[in-house]
Structures are given as structure tokens and as C-alpha cells.
Motif scaffolding. Structure first.
Motif, mmCIF file in Angstrom:
data_model
loop_
_atom_site.group_PDB
_atom_site.id
_atom_site.type_symbol
_atom_site.label_atom_id
_atom_site.label_comp_id
_atom_site.label_asym_id
_atom_site.label_seq_id
_atom_site.Cartn_x
_atom_site.Cartn_y
_atom_site.Cartn_z
ATOM 1 N N UNK A 220 0.835 -1.205 0.000
ATOM 2 C CA UNK A 220 0.000 0.000 0.000
ATOM 3 C C UNK A 220 0.866 1.251 0.000
ATOM 4 N N UNK A 221 1.903 1.233 0.816
ATOM 5 C CA UNK A 221 2.776 2.402 0.912
ATOM 6 C C UNK A 221 3.503 2.664 -0.411
ATOM 7 N N UNK A 222 3.860 1.580 -1.112
ATOM 8 C CA UNK A 222 4.556 1.710 -2.392
ATOM 9 C C UNK A 222 3.616 2.096 -3.536
ATOM 10 N N UNK A 237 -5.474 0.314 10.444
ATOM 11 C CA UNK A 237 -4.106 0.414 10.951
ATOM 12 C C UNK A 237 -3.150 0.852 9.843
ATOM 13 N N UNK A 238 -3.285 0.253 8.660
ATOM 14 C CA UNK A 238 -2.434 0.642 7.525
ATOM 15 C C UNK A 238 -2.647 2.111 7.186
ATOM 16 N N UNK A 239 -3.915 2.524 7.136
ATOM 17 C CA UNK A 239 -4.247 3.916 6.803
ATOM 18 C C UNK A 239 -3.555 4.888 7.747
ATOM 19 N N UNK A 240 -3.673 4.612 9.043
ATOM 20 C CA UNK A 240 -3.125 5.544 10.027
ATOM 21 C C UNK A 240 -1.599 5.523 10.053
ATOM 22 N N UNK A 241 -1.010 4.363 9.773
ATOM 23 C CA UNK A 241 0.447 4.265 9.790
ATOM 24 C C UNK A 241 1.083 4.929 8.574
ATOM 25 N N UNK A 242 0.405 4.866 7.422
ATOM 26 C CA UNK A 242 0.985 5.428 6.195
ATOM 27 C C UNK A 242 0.619 6.903 6.063
ATOM 28 N N UNK A 243 -0.691 7.168 5.870
ATOM 29 C CA UNK A 243 -1.163 8.541 5.711
ATOM 30 C C UNK A 243 -2.687 8.524 5.684
ATOM 31 N N UNK A 248 -8.859 5.594 2.039
ATOM 32 C CA UNK A 248 -10.214 5.501 2.582
ATOM 33 C C UNK A 248 -10.500 4.038 2.897
ATOM 34 N N UNK A 249 -11.074 3.787 4.066
ATOM 35 C CA UNK A 249 -11.453 2.431 4.469
ATOM 36 C C UNK A 249 -12.956 2.413 4.698
ATOM 37 N N UNK A 250 -13.637 1.419 4.122
ATOM 38 C CA UNK A 250 -15.092 1.340 4.291
ATOM 39 C C UNK A 250 -15.559 -0.105 4.200
ATOM 40 N N UNK A 251 -16.717 -0.370 4.810
ATOM 41 C CA UNK A 251 -17.365 -1.675 4.702
ATOM 42 C C UNK A 251 -18.299 -1.621 3.501
ATOM 43 N N UNK A 252 -18.181 -2.531 2.523
ATOM 44 C CA UNK A 252 -19.097 -2.502 1.379
ATOM 45 C C UNK A 252 -20.548 -2.607 1.847
ATOM 46 N N UNK A 311 -12.792 6.658 19.063
ATOM 47 C CA UNK A 311 -13.840 6.340 18.091
ATOM 48 C C UNK A 311 -13.373 6.643 16.672
ATOM 49 N N UNK A 312 -12.541 7.657 16.535
ATOM 50 C CA UNK A 312 -12.026 8.048 15.220
ATOM 51 C C UNK A 312 -11.119 6.974 14.619
ATOM 52 N N UNK A 313 -10.625 6.058 15.455
ATOM 53 C CA UNK A 313 -9.780 4.973 14.962
ATOM 54 C C UNK A 313 -10.608 3.843 14.365
#
Length: 352
Positions: A220-222, A237-243, A248-252, A311-313
């Protein structure tokens, strides 16, 4: 008069039960303090913020802690092999492994005081296992690579996109296998019938839009993943660690599947009270909040008032309306065993 009398009796009964529960918890705390130690397997500091829980247990009850990280199957095998020479008191295993551990007779029951707030599907009726946190299949979208109007919010959206979809190795990764099941559910399939999910990914393969990249923090980072299929806690976790601004993370919204992880207390534990107290704390508001800090959705999420920054996490509860737990565990176990060959013969062949 009778109503007043009954109300008085009911109030007295509730007060008695509350008092009895408090006494039981005090006795458990005292016994755990005397043991002084809790040894875990598969519960390392960095996973689901277990570090926060171990630190709290040390501060509040003086419990020393050590962990050996291993897979769910290895944890159960360890409990079974060591028996009375047990070096571990408690472990954390995937949802499917809770019933397996109980059937092998290597667990002991304990129901925390918040037991009634744990959904029936997420616990053993006798208390041998109970999911402390869940994982739901989600999309992680690289907003730099997929324009706003083209970003998918459903599985059906994937059919008409131009981006590539990365799901990982369906043959070896539970996350990827559950991704196929989640897609099947969106197309009216289930644990016995994952053909609708296979058909979706076959179509993506035919369109040359199925990526073989594993959606990890590195890929993802690459920028190697445009849209990835991941557990929600991994994606967040990936989102917050990278940028956070880049992904965007969502449940379909047309369907997904929810699984999770359960603690198992070793039947042969050298520190059984410390292990039970650890489970008690994990299911408390504080313990559930610790899990949320680690991006894991607490099993009692709908009963918690999390701090705004915590909650924002997580994703909003409303996003999980179309997600469902595995309803037929035996059927899914059989289907998932056959899935790697089906994936190879039906999907991968279209990429060659």
C-alpha cells in the motif's frame, strides 16, 4: 400493594446479585494478585493494542506478563501437548479455533461480568470462548490512484471500475478467503455457496483487473494497491500508519462478513485466576477501549461510549449494517478447504 411488594422484591434481588458479583470479582482479584503472573500466547504488544491491557493489569493488580507469539493452531497444540506442565495461561485465537479448542478439552470456562452484552453468535454458552473483538471485510482505497467519482462503496461497484482489485493469496490467507465469502454474501451466496463471489473475481480476472499483490502495509505504501480487500482493523491500521489522508477504508454496503478473535483460558493454566481476571478486564469498558485504540472493533461496541479520539480509529457503527457473522461454521470450514483449488481452476486460470 402486590405491585409494590413485587417491585421491592425485584429491587432486593438485583441489589443482592450486584453485591454478590462484586464479592466474586473481589475474590478473583485477590486470587490473581497472589498468583502474580499471567503468561499468554498469540497476544503480543503490537497486535490489537494488547500492550495497553497488559500495562493496565500490571498497574492495577501487579500482574507480571510475558507472551509468545504463535498461530491459533499452534496455541491449541501447545495447550494440549504441555498439559500439567503448562507454560501458558491464556491465548487469543481466530473465531473458528474457539470451538476446536473447547472440543479438544484444553479450555476452562469463565464468563465475564459483561457477558450479557456479548452477542449469542460470538460466544460459547458455557463460557469456554467468546470473541473480544471482531474483524469485518472492508475495502481500502488509495485516493491518489482512484478518483473520487470512481471509488467503490459496494461489491457491485467493482464490476464497472477501471482500477485493479487486490485480495491477496486466497489459498493461504484467512483474510483473502473471507473476502471471497463476503463478496458471495453480497450476491446472495453463503457459507455453502461461494460461487457468486468466485464469479465476481473471475470477471475481474477476465478484465485484467485482478491484482496478485497482497494488500499489506508495504504494498500500500509503495502504491502497488489501488483497491484492496482487507479486514477492517488491518485497513484502519495501515491507513493511520501510512497517511490517513491518502486512504479511505469502508465496509461494502451491499454485504460483508464478520469474524473475530477469542480468548481461550488454558485448562491446565498455572495461573488460572490471573487468566480469568485478564478476560474480565478485556471485556470491561477499559479493556474494550484498549482494543479500539489498536483499531480492533470491540465486541461490545454498541454498548460503549468511546472517547472521540478513540472512536475516530474505528469505522462508524452504521457501516456494519449489511455485515453478518458466519452463520454455519461447519459449512464454511468445509467450503474454505475446497476454495484454494476452486480459486486456481476458476479465477487464476483467467489471468494466464
Amino acid at each position: 400493594m402486590k405491585k409494590l411488594f413485587m417491585a421491592s422484591l425485584l429491587g432486593s434481588a438485583i441489589a443482592f446479585c450486584t453485591s454478590a458479583m462484586a464479592q466474586d470479582l473481589k475474590a478473583l482479584e485477590d486470587a490473581a494478585r497472589k498468583e502474580g503472573t499471567v503468561n499468554s500466547v498469540g497476544m503480543p504488544d503490537a497486535w490489537a493494542n494488547w500492550k495497553g491491557t497488559w500495562e493496565d493489569l500490571a498497574k492495577k493488580y501487579g500482574l507480571k506478563h510475558s507472551d509468545t507469539d504463535m498461530s491459533s493452531a499452534q496455541e491449541i497444540a501447545k495447550f494440549d501437548a504441555e498439559k500439567d506442565n503448562a507454560s501458558a495461561d491464556i491465548g487469543d485465537v481466530g473465531a473458528a479455533f474457539g470451538p476446536i479448542a473447547a472440543s479438544k478439552g484444553v479450555t476452562q470456562p469463565y464468563k465475564p461480568s459483561t457477558w450479557d452484552q456479548v452477542p449469542a453468535w460470538a460466544k460459547d454458552q458455557d463460557g469456554h470462548w467468546a470473541l473480544a473483538y471482531t474483524g469485518t471485510i472492508a475495502f481500502i482505497i488509495n485516493k491518489d490512484l482512484v478518483k473520487e467519482g470512481e471509488r467503490p462503496s459496494t461489491w457491485h461497484d467493482l464490476e464497472k471500475g477501471k482500477y485493479k482489485v487486490a485480495i491477496g493469496d486466497v489459498g493461504t490467507a484467512a483474510q483473502a478467503a473471507n473476502g471471497v465469502l463476503a463478496a458471495a454474501i453480497a450476491y446472495k451466496g453463503d457459507e455453502r455457496n461461494i460461487e457468486p463471489g468466485l464469479q465476481l473475481f473471475t470477471k475481474l480476472a477476465q478484465q485484467k483487473r485482478l491484482s496478485l499483490a497482497n494488500p499489506t502495509i508495504q504494498t500500500l505504501e509503495k502504491g502497488e494497491v489501488e483497491v484492496g480487500v482487507v479486514w477492517d482493523f488491518n485497513g484502519l491500521s495501515y491507513r493511520d500508519q501510512i497517511d490517513p489522508k491518502r486512504f479511505e477504508v469502508l465496509i461494502p454496503s451491499d454485504g460483508s462478513v464478520t469474524s473475530g478473535y477469542t480468548t481461550i483460558i488454558n485448562k491446565y493454566a498455572k495461573h488460572p485466576n490471573a487468566a480469568k481476571l485478564a478476560r474480565e478486564y478485556i471485556f470491561s469498558d477499559a479493556g474494550q477501549t484498549n482494543l479500539a485504540i489498536g483499531h480492533a472493533r470491540p465486541i461490545r461496541a454498541e454498548h460503549l461510549k468511546l472517547p472521540a479520539d478513540v472512536q475516530a480509529k474505528l469505522l462508524p457503527n452504521a457501516q456494519y449494517k449489511a455485515a453478518q457473522p458466519i452463520k454455519d461454521a461447519a459449512a464454511w470450514e468445509a467450503t474454505s478447504k475446497a476454495l484454494p483449488q476452486q480459486w486456481q481452476e476458476q479465477v487464476i486460470i483467467e489471468m494466464e
